[in-house]
Scaffold this motif. Structure first.
Motif: not given
Lengths: 113, 113
Positions: A39-41, A87-92, A107-111
């Motif tokens: 989330y922001p901040a 914002v969703y981050f993928c990590a490996a 990727t910024k998801l807006t529902v």
């Protein structure tokens, strides 16, 4: 050279529908994958993970799918809720190695209600 | 358990100055990693410290440095600040190095004028 790629910078879905966030990786040595939500901040928070020995991991509304041959993973959120907007981050990572966690750009998801 | 804490939360500096950011990991966690987040680059790895030793370093200039103390607390220093250093700096801790799940702090937002 970006080892973890999230090619969609943003995604917009209707409340109640499925959200599908995609992630591709290039390093075949990665054996553990994670999704973080931000989330922001705030700092990112761990959401769900999957080991390379599995092809699916489910936790409530969140499911991660791994396709090793395609070097692709996806996060499914069903049903999507407005509170999932983030914002969703993928990590490996290569577990047990000296490598660090490698993140995609998010990727910024807006529902939408 | 208390989460990862970072101080200060917000900082404004001018070009040429130097800055020190602080991170306290979750109690018992021995690994601390630092990341820079900018809108265009996403999360980029800076460095990781474990048992007071730098274990990994990302592709950042030498102006970015860090250290870890015996109590696992870590500091990050940026000297000769540039406008492009304006970003959210995130600290994450994990039990051991190479651990897949990292727990993030809220970040320090640095603005360089």
């Amino acid at each position: 050279d970006q080892q973890v790629k999230q090619n969609s910078p943003s995604l917009s879905v209707q409340e109640g529908r499925i959200s599908i966030l995609n992630c591709d990786y290039t390093n075949s040595m990665f054996d553990y994958f994670l999704w973080y939500k931000k989330y922001p901040a705030e700092g990112p928070t761990f959401l769900i993970s999957i080991s390379s020995i599995k092809d699916k991991n489910e936790d409530g509304r969140f499911t991660v799918f791994l396709n090793k041959s395609a070097k692709h993973l996806s996060l499914h959120i069903v049903p999507s809720q407005p509170g999932d907007s983030a914002v969703y981050f993928c990590a490996a990572i290569m577990v047990g190695g000296s490598e660090k966690l490698v993140f995609g750009k998010g990727t910024k998801l807006t529902v939408n209600p | 358990k208390a989460g990862v804490t970072q101080t200060p939360r917000y900082l404004i500096k001018t070009r040429g100055q130097q800055v020190t950011l602080s991170c306290s990991p979750i109690s018992g966690h021995r690994s601390v990693s630092w990341y820079q987040q900018t809108p265009g680059q996403g999360l980029q790895f800076l460095f990781e410290y474990f048992s007071e030793t730098q274990r990994n370093k990302g592709n950042f200039p030498g102006r970015f440095s860090g250290r870890q103390f015996s109590n696992s607390r870590s500091e990050m220093n940026v000297s000769t600040l540039e406008l492009g250093d304006s970003a959210l700096y995130l600290c994450a801790s994990s039990l051991e190095t190479g651990q897949e799940t990292q727990y993030f702090g809220p970040g320090t937002r640095l603005l360089v004028l």
